[in-house]
Design a protein around this motif. Sequence first.
Motif, PDB file in Angstrom:
ATOM      1  N   GLY A   1      35.902  34.032  42.160  1.00 45.83           N
ATOM      2  CA  GLY A   1      35.700  32.922  41.234  1.00 45.83           C
ATOM      3  C   GLY A   1      34.631  31.961  41.723  1.00 45.83           C
ATOM      4  N   VAL A   2      34.696  31.614  43.011  1.00 44.48           N
ATOM      5  CA  VAL A   2      33.668  30.743  43.588  1.00 44.48           C
ATOM      6  C   VAL A   2      32.315  31.437  43.575  1.00 44.48           C
ATOM      7  N   LEU A   3      32.306  32.716  43.918  1.00 43.92           N
ATOM      8  CA  LEU A   3      31.059  33.481  43.944  1.00 43.92           C
ATOM      9  C   LEU A   3      30.409  33.520  42.563  1.00 43.92           C
ATOM     10  N   LEU A   4      31.198  33.821  41.541  1.00 40.86           N
ATOM     11  CA  LEU A   4      30.667  33.862  40.184  1.00 40.86           C
ATOM     12  C   LEU A   4      30.169  32.496  39.736  1.00 40.86           C
TER      13      LEU A   4
ATOM     14  N   GLY B   1      44.622  42.141  37.197  1.00 39.67           N
ATOM     15  CA  GLY B   1      44.943  40.967  38.006  1.00 39.67           C
ATOM     16  C   GLY B   1      43.726  40.414  38.707  1.00 39.67           C
ATOM     17  N   LEU B   2      42.895  41.293  39.270  1.00 39.70           N
ATOM     18  CA  LEU B   2      41.691  40.844  39.960  1.00 39.70           C
ATOM     19  C   LEU B   2      40.698  40.202  39.004  1.00 39.70           C
ATOM     20  N   VAL B   3      40.441  40.858  37.877  1.00 43.97           N
ATOM     21  CA  VAL B   3      39.473  40.322  36.913  1.00 43.97           C
ATOM     22  C   VAL B   3      39.982  39.018  36.300  1.00 43.97           C
ATOM     23  N   GLY B   4      41.250  39.028  35.890  1.00 44.77           N
ATOM     24  CA  GLY B   4      41.808  37.828  35.266  1.00 44.77           C
ATOM     25  C   GLY B   4      41.838  36.643  36.209  1.00 44.77           C
ATOM     26  N   SER B   5      42.290  36.851  37.449  1.00 41.43           N
ATOM     27  CA  SER B   5      42.347  35.736  38.398  1.00 41.43           C
ATOM     28  C   SER B   5      40.951  35.282  38.794  1.00 41.43           C
TER      29      SER B   5
ATOM     30  N   LEU C   1      46.999  22.397  34.282  1.00 41.70           N
ATOM     31  CA  LEU C   1      48.245  22.977  33.776  1.00 41.70           C
ATOM     32  C   LEU C   1      48.168  24.501  33.753  1.00 41.70           C
ATOM     33  N   ALA C   2      47.033  25.003  33.230  1.00 36.24           N
ATOM     34  CA  ALA C   2      46.860  26.453  33.125  1.00 36.24           C
ATOM     35  C   ALA C   2      46.777  27.107  34.498  1.00 36.24           C
ATOM     36  N   CYS C   3      46.035  26.482  35.398  1.00 32.83           N
ATOM     37  CA  CYS C   3      45.881  27.034  36.744  1.00 32.83           C
ATOM     38  C   CYS C   3      47.226  27.053  37.477  1.00 32.83           C
ATOM     39  N   GLY C   4      48.008  25.992  37.289  1.00 28.30           N
ATOM     40  CA  GLY C   4      49.314  25.915  37.928  1.00 28.30           C
ATOM     41  C   GLY C   4      50.252  27.008  37.465  1.00 28.30           C
ATOM     42  N   GLY C   5      50.085  27.446  36.217  1.00 30.96           N
ATOM     43  CA  GLY C   5      50.960  28.487  35.680  1.00 30.96           C
ATOM     44  C   GLY C   5      50.531  29.888  36.031  1.00 30.96           C
ATOM     45  N   GLN C   6      49.211  30.113  36.157  1.00 33.14           N
ATOM     46  CA  GLN C   6      48.742  31.490  36.291  1.00 33.14           C
ATOM     47  C   GLN C   6      48.984  32.089  37.667  1.00 33.14           C
ATOM     48  N   TRP C   7      48.876  31.288  38.754  1.00 30.70           N
ATOM     49  CA  TRP C   7      48.942  31.897  40.089  1.00 30.70           C
ATOM     50  C   TRP C   7      50.264  32.627  40.303  1.00 30.70           C
TER      51      TRP C   7
ATOM     52  N   TRP D   1      39.871  31.490  38.224  1.00 24.73           N
ATOM     53  CA  TRP D   1      39.429  30.620  39.311  1.00 24.73           C
ATOM     54  C   TRP D   1      37.964  30.233  39.153  1.00 24.73           C
ATOM     55  N   TYR D   2      37.168  31.090  38.549  1.00 25.33           N
ATOM     56  CA  TYR D   2      35.789  30.713  38.212  1.00 25.33           C
ATOM     57  C   TYR D   2      35.806  29.458  37.349  1.00 25.33           C
ATOM     58  N   ASP D   3      36.626  29.475  36.322  1.00 26.86           N
ATOM     59  CA  ASP D   3      36.729  28.320  35.431  1.00 26.86           C
ATOM     60  C   ASP D   3      37.159  27.068  36.187  1.00 26.86           C
TER      61      ASP D   3
END
Length: 461
Positions: free
Chosen positions: A179-182, A33-37, A143-149, A41-43
């Motif tokens: 995500g912002v950090l990366l 969950g941490l790596v995927g999110s 669309l993808a971001c709206g679905g993943q959270w 969010w990086y994207d």
Amino acid sequence: MAGDRSAERVRAQVPTSSDTHGRRAHRKLLTAGLVGSSIEWYDFFLYGTAAALVFPHIFFPGSSPFVATLLSFSTFWAGFVARPVGGLIAGHYGDKYGRKPAVVVSLFVMGACTFLIGCLPTAGAIGVAAPVLLVLLRFAQGLACGGQWGGIVLLLTESASPKRRGFSGTFGQMGVSFGVLLGNLIFVGTSSSVSNEAFLSWGWRIPFLLSAVLFPVVYFIQTRVEDSPEFKELERQVAAGKEVVPQAPLLEAIKGSWRTILLGCGLLAATNALFYISIAGVLSYATAALDMNRNELLTMSMLSCLISVPVVAWSGWMSDRIGRRPLIMVGAVGIVVWAFPYFWLVNTANLTAFFVAVTVGSIFQSMTYGPVAAYMGELFAPNVRYSGASLAYQLAAITISGGTPFIMTALIEETGTTTVVAVFVALMGVITFASAWRLRETNPASVRSDPQALPGLAHAV
């Protein structure tokens, strides 16, 4: 007899192989969950950095700097317009068929769209078609971001023990900071490695192309992570005829919990407004109006995000012990108080003052954000939870998040001052405080003190 009871207690305290397997599986889920999110969010946030610093030059080269920035931020906003739609689609299928399938599809789409943005020709090569394609890909990102959270936080919280849902949910929330950090780290590294001309020509593509690393994470979640026990129990209840999954979970959630959805949206007003000002709006303002160095600002933003990570984890952990609402309300008050000092410090054009402004703001907004993952899910019944939580979260995205950098830029241009923007941020803090005040606690003392009690709907609005 006493010796027998003592032996039984000892045996009860020894972890069984099933317990060990369960803990190992949950740790694996937390990591995934941490790596995927984080990569997701990086994207999504990488686009915001590029919209502030690169896209005005390569996709809107014929416009004035001010108009080009507004146009670039309007494409940034397109992703937020799409997020509620993505949340509705994923929520529908996630409530009916499982959290994991919706997460897997969302992560795959996000990775593919971000990679394709890195392959886009610029306006100099194909003219107006370039920004059109950019908007389409940004919309698909939304669309993808709206679905993943909703899917990720429900997988995390529904799979956790009842007394650790707040902390477990932060493994999805911390992905925002990572995500912002990366994104900033790779952006700074790339731009520092080549000349400004080379960066605007081709270097900006590298951070987008690196999103391909999301695909192995998608494969891992698909093959190695199970759906949440709570959803599996719901499936068993449905099969036994004891529970019903609505044909239209979203409509059921709106019909039965529309007030909760609106108040849930309000919970995110303060954290979203200040967060998107800090990662996009203030970067554009500080480089264009205050003539501050782009890479130095990104470095300060990275350090601020690094500090926010433990605050998010701590606030989720504390919400398991003192309730969800207190952390959110304290953070909201902090944002109201800090709104004006934030911009006073930024306007000094001093790098240290800038760092203090965004870091203190980040601490307050992280306090409100950490408990939201568990809190939002607990406000809705399991059979409409994905739809209800996603709609509340993504309504905040379309009404506040995406438009904030655009609104900030327009307000400063119109008034010549950041004072009105500070008023806007303070107002968002008031909305968050009022929303938390109106919503009832889902993890009250009576639940926290009872080892058998489950935090959730019985204690919500």
